[in-house]
Scaffold this motif. Structure first.
Motif, PDB file in Angstrom:
ATOM      1  N   THR A   9       2.160  -3.885  -0.736  1.00  0.00           N
ATOM      2  CA  THR A   9       0.765  -3.736  -1.153  1.00  0.00           C
ATOM      3  C   THR A   9      -0.033  -4.947  -0.685  1.00  0.00           C
ATOM      4  O   THR A   9       0.465  -6.068  -0.683  1.00  0.00           O
ATOM      5  CB  THR A   9       0.637  -3.630  -2.688  1.00  0.00           C
ATOM      6  N   VAL A  10      -1.238  -4.673  -0.258  1.00  0.00           N
ATOM      7  CA  VAL A  10      -2.189  -5.716   0.112  1.00  0.00           C
ATOM      8  C   VAL A  10      -3.547  -5.288  -0.413  1.00  0.00           C
ATOM      9  O   VAL A  10      -3.785  -4.101  -0.646  1.00  0.00           O
ATOM     10  CB  VAL A  10      -2.265  -5.947   1.645  1.00  0.00           C
ATOM     11  N   PRO A  11      -4.459  -6.231  -0.607  1.00  0.00           N
ATOM     12  CA  PRO A  11      -5.805  -5.842  -1.039  1.00  0.00           C
ATOM     13  C   PRO A  11      -6.413  -4.810  -0.080  1.00  0.00           C
ATOM     14  O   PRO A  11      -6.151  -4.842   1.124  1.00  0.00           O
ATOM     15  CB  PRO A  11      -6.584  -7.157  -1.014  1.00  0.00           C
ATOM     16  N   ALA A  12      -7.216  -3.909  -0.629  1.00  0.00           N
ATOM     17  CA  ALA A  12      -7.778  -2.811   0.165  1.00  0.00           C
ATOM     18  C   ALA A  12      -8.545  -3.306   1.388  1.00  0.00           C
ATOM     19  O   ALA A  12      -8.443  -2.723   2.470  1.00  0.00           O
ATOM     20  CB  ALA A  12      -8.687  -1.947  -0.708  1.00  0.00           C
ATOM     21  N   GLU A  14      -8.029  -6.028   3.122  1.00  0.00           N
ATOM     22  CA  GLU A  14      -7.054  -6.464   4.123  1.00  0.00           C
ATOM     23  C   GLU A  14      -6.397  -5.261   4.785  1.00  0.00           C
ATOM     24  O   GLU A  14      -6.216  -5.241   6.002  1.00  0.00           O
ATOM     25  CB  GLU A  14      -5.972  -7.344   3.495  1.00  0.00           C
ATOM     26  N   SER A 172     -11.455 -18.224   0.195  1.00  0.00           N
ATOM     27  CA  SER A 172     -10.106 -17.936  -0.309  1.00  0.00           C
ATOM     28  C   SER A 172      -9.068 -17.939   0.811  1.00  0.00           C
ATOM     29  O   SER A 172      -7.870 -17.913   0.551  1.00  0.00           O
ATOM     30  CB  SER A 172     -10.078 -16.599  -1.054  1.00  0.00           C
TER      31      SER A 172
END
Length: 193
Positions: A9-12, A14, A172
């Motif tokens: 899973t990765v942030p949407a 990304e 970030s």
């Protein structure tokens, strides 16, 4: 054989970025061995058309978990592949990060001709990449720009600001462990100016 060990899973944001090639010219006039430095991601490192169009003849993969394979560009020349594996987080040695900067210096210093039995290759730019082109590759390029172009980038932060703007990154990225590692490289003088 699995060549890439990508996170589940990765942030949407990304995930969406990671589906298309990212190529951003970070610096030109590097030296006799390289036409320029490019910041990119894994899809760019595997896109022969995009690499040829940008004039990129080699790639430096800074990820420990991805392994782009041999690549034949549309013109029949092969992309030269280099790799210095870094974790995207804590656990790296400052010397490994410094080695990536030193490798760029070596590639810029001279174009290494092949031999008749080597894959056909052409001189060009160097794509510096990791999975997403957000942390490891940005850190290495910021160090290189600061150390090798101090007139333009008098501080690491100035080089970092340039690359964040070029890449469209917020504060970030790069991740804090990569920034701390870069500071250690600078504090210890691991890359001569």
């Amino acid at each position: 054989m699995i060549r890439h060990h990508l996170p589940d899973t990765v942030p949407a944001a990304e995930a969406a970025e990671d589906q298309k090639p990212l190529l951003r010219r970070a610096a030109g006039e590097i030296g006799p061995g390289l036409d320029g430095l490019w910041l990119g991601n894994l899809p760019a490192a595997e896109d022969g058309d995009a690499l040829q169009q940008a004039g990129i003849g080699a790639s430096l993969n800074l990820a420990m978990n991805i392994f782009p394979g041999p690549l034949l560009r549309p013109d029949g020349t092969h992309l030269r592949r280099y790799q210095i594996g870094l974790l995207d987080g804590p656990g790296n040695a400052a010397e490994t990060l410094a080695a990536a900067v030193t490798l760029i210096d070596g590639l810029a210093a001279v174009y290494t001709m092949g031999k008749p039995h080597y894959p056909a290759h052409t001189r060009g730019g160097l794509l510096v990449h990791c999975r997403g082109g957000r942390s490891r590759s940005v850190t290495v390029l910021a160090l290189w720009l600061h150390l090798r172009r101090p007139g333009t980038y008098p501080s690491f932060d100035a080089a970092l600001a340039h690359l964040r703007a070029l890449r469209g990154l917020g504060k970030s990225y790069p991740l804090p462990p990569m920034l701390a590692l870069a500071q250690e490289v600078l504090d210890r003088g691991l890359c001569a100016r």
